[in-house]
Design an enzyme around this catalytic site. Sequence first.
Site, mmCIF file in Angstrom:
data_model
loop_
_atom_site.group_PDB
_atom_site.id
_atom_site.type_symbol
_atom_site.label_atom_id
_atom_site.label_comp_id
_atom_site.label_asym_id
_atom_site.label_seq_id
_atom_site.Cartn_x
_atom_site.Cartn_y
_atom_site.Cartn_z
ATOM 1 N N GLU A 144 44.443 -45.278 -59.635
ATOM 2 C CA GLU A 144 45.131 -46.541 -59.933
ATOM 3 C C GLU A 144 44.301 -47.420 -60.874
ATOM 4 O O GLU A 144 44.850 -48.110 -61.743
ATOM 5 C CB GLU A 144 45.435 -47.282 -58.626
ATOM 6 C CG GLU A 144 46.252 -48.543 -58.807
ATOM 7 C CD GLU A 144 46.693 -49.100 -57.460
ATOM 8 O OE1 GLU A 144 47.770 -48.706 -56.981
ATOM 9 O OE2 GLU A 144 45.949 -49.919 -56.885
ATOM 10 N N HIS B 187 52.643 -53.701 -58.980
ATOM 11 C CA HIS B 187 52.169 -53.438 -57.618
ATOM 12 C C HIS B 187 52.718 -54.509 -56.669
ATOM 13 O O HIS B 187 52.643 -55.700 -56.968
ATOM 14 C CB HIS B 187 50.642 -53.457 -57.617
ATOM 15 C CG HIS B 187 50.026 -52.894 -56.374
ATOM 16 N ND1 HIS B 187 50.174 -53.495 -55.143
ATOM 17 C CD2 HIS B 187 49.272 -51.787 -56.181
ATOM 18 C CE1 HIS B 187 49.523 -52.775 -54.237
ATOM 19 N NE2 HIS B 187 48.970 -51.735 -54.836
ATOM 20 N N ASP C 217 54.310 -40.261 -50.010
ATOM 21 C CA ASP C 217 54.429 -40.912 -48.694
ATOM 22 C C ASP C 217 55.432 -42.059 -48.778
ATOM 23 O O ASP C 217 55.154 -43.203 -48.415
ATOM 24 C CB ASP C 217 53.053 -41.393 -48.203
ATOM 25 C CG ASP C 217 52.350 -42.297 -49.192
ATOM 26 O OD1 ASP C 217 52.720 -42.289 -50.388
ATOM 27 O OD2 ASP C 217 51.435 -43.026 -48.768
#
Length: 297
Positions: free
Chosen positions: A247, A177, A157
């Site tokens: 994750e 992140h 995405d």
Amino acid sequence: THGSGSVFLYVGKCDSKENFLFHRRSDVLMMTPWFAPIVWEGTYNSEILNEQFRRRNVTVGLTVFAIKKYTVFLNKFLETAETYFMVGHRVNYYIFTDRPEEVPKVPLKEGRNVVVLQVQNYPRWQEISMRRMELINSFSQQRFINEVSYLVCVDVDMRFNDQVGVEILSNLFGTLHPHFYAAERQSFTYERRPASQAYVPRDEGDFYYAGGFFGGTVMEVYKLTKKCHEAMMVDKAKGIEAIWQDESYLNKYFVYYKPTKILSPEYLWDDDLGRPEILKKIRFLALPKNHAAIRNK
Ligand code: 2GW
Ligand code: MN
């Protein structure tokens, strides 16, 4: 530079104004305490790196999952990858999907291939995301090891928005992140329940890594995905699922098996966070999702 009789190939460009200080930034951390480089724009010379990797004729595998409605992301993903991902190098796109007929035919440059790998669908989205570890692991052993040197494993995405090249390649790499690159350890959203295999104690952990961009040599990705999948299965048997699914297990792995290179959030950005001065390039960008429609929970 060398004379015409030199046995050495001409490598890179010798700009007289260039020196070591040129590839340095004082506003970001450029190296971890275990001597792994942290890749930010302005800290490396892509001309030299390209020459080194071209000489090895390296092939890079890019793995991406498009299960159910997520096939809608493939067109933009592949189109932008053709423009920005590993330009000038050999690339295999490995597209895992349950809907092979929905994989778009995108024109590819020389030395680049699309490989469609049909896989089953899982009803829970958490399972779709987490099973990526198992599938990357089993295909690494069966197939990737014979076809590519490195694997790059990403979310679908997303769109490429600027160069992502061989500067990212190393034995084992993870990406900071975007929500946590400037945050303190205390605020990292590691799994905090000791009962989970993904548990990270409060006084451990270096960085918080994104689930949507990691990689390394096929052997290192094989080891990473094996450990993460095994940890998930142990938890599953106890009725536990880590707070941020794959994750969380990835973050646990990186605490104990330190990456040999770390990518800055240039490599996984989300415009919900604005565009801070520290980002000289935004290379790989999250697309806005209509959560209700696309996720179809
Ligand atoms: C469907 C409903 C809800 C969530 C995901 C999905 C779904 C995901 C799907 O129907 N089909 C599919 O192929 N996926 C794959 O899983 C796809 O490759 C997608 O990029 C990936 C992760 O799901 P995503 O991108 O919707 O979740 P994010 O952007 O919140 O991902 C972060 O957190 C995940 C764990 O919760 C992963 O760690 C991921 O790597 C992170 O970026
Ligand atoms: Mn995503």
